[in-house]
Design an enzyme around this catalytic site. Sequence first.
Site, PDB file in Angstrom:
ATOM      1  N   ASP A  21       0.822  -1.227   0.000  1.00 33.46           N
ATOM      2  CA  ASP A  21       0.000   0.000   0.000  1.00 33.46           C
ATOM      3  C   ASP A  21       0.851   1.269   0.000  1.00 33.46           C
ATOM      4  O   ASP A  21       0.603   2.185   0.790  1.00 33.46           O
ATOM      5  CB  ASP A  21      -0.923   0.042   1.233  1.00 33.46           C
ATOM      6  CG  ASP A  21      -1.635  -1.270   1.503  1.00 33.46           C
ATOM      7  OD1 ASP A  21      -1.906  -2.007   0.540  1.00 33.46           O
ATOM      8  OD2 ASP A  21      -1.930  -1.542   2.688  1.00 33.46           O
ATOM      9  N   GLU A 190     -11.165  -1.020  -3.379  1.00 32.55           N
ATOM     10  CA  GLU A 190     -10.444  -0.284  -2.327  1.00 32.55           C
ATOM     11  C   GLU A 190      -9.298   0.498  -2.959  1.00 32.55           C
ATOM     12  O   GLU A 190      -9.163   0.577  -4.180  1.00 32.55           O
ATOM     13  CB  GLU A 190      -9.901  -1.266  -1.283  1.00 32.55           C
ATOM     14  CG  GLU A 190      -8.929  -2.291  -1.860  1.00 32.55           C
ATOM     15  CD  GLU A 190      -8.637  -3.454  -0.934  1.00 32.55           C
ATOM     16  OE1 GLU A 190      -9.380  -3.631   0.051  1.00 32.55           O
ATOM     17  OE2 GLU A 190      -7.672  -4.194  -1.200  1.00 32.55           O
TER      18      GLU A 190
END
Length: 308
Positions: A21, A190
Amino acid sequence: MKPVPGTELSGNPILPGWYADPEAVIFGRQYWVYPTYSAPYNQQVFMDAFSSPDLVHWTKHPRILDTTSVKWAQRAMWAPAVVQKDKRYFLFFGANDVHEGEVGGIGVAVADRPEGPFRDYLGKPLIGNIHNGAQPIDQFVFQDPGGQYYIIYGGWSHCNIARLKPDFTGFLPFPDGTIYKEITPQNYVEGPIMFRRQGKYYFMWSEGGWTGPDYSVAYAVADSPLGPWQRVGKVLQQDAAVATGAGHHSVVQVPGTDEWYIIYHRRPLSETDQNHRVTCIERLYFDSQGRIQPVKLTQRGVAARKLK
């Protein structure tokens, strides 16, 4: 575009260890990457950062934030987003993998330097509840040309956008009185990000399941941060010859140029553990109509690029 012979290359992955991420930003003449420490949720209790003058040589800044400085966070600290404002650095993060009725969500930490140490800014989550079906995770903070800061976030296949107050302590209602507007595009799961190029707003997100090989990134283009967003297509996905699970990314633009990079995580072919993810980088290209070109996964990474 192939690198010039003799040019130093970053290689992929760019960071040692398991990190996912990645949030990539530029502060001054340094590139910064703020990733999730990729481990089981109960071990995700801190965040490291990395800085580089040239995208090749990276310096680790350990434990810039951890749960000892955020009393309401116990586990699953992930997906940081970092902005500089008024000579301070604000790190937005998710914590606790929160569900309805639980304590957790999206928090804010502040520091005087990009390497921290960061401390809890609010003493509570900035977003601690479920709105429009979106789990409060995977936040991205975007400033439009008029100066307004937006937070874009959401898991569970829903994405919201909200207008931040100038001091990041809360939100400004939209003209219709709402705080959270849902802007979920087709196939969204997401990991949203947003940037602006040549007058157009680009919205990118991750699709598929993060634990599987088909995790990927798609995008849409609009004239406003609010959309409407119509999915264009995928631009980042697995390459069976290189790596799987390529997703949850960010992008950086070299100031004053149309040179762009995508920083993302992927799973090496030799790894089956869902947390064995590494942070990588590639060039990001646009065609003459402004469409993002499919990204080719490489082992070589990118050529050294210093900032002026």
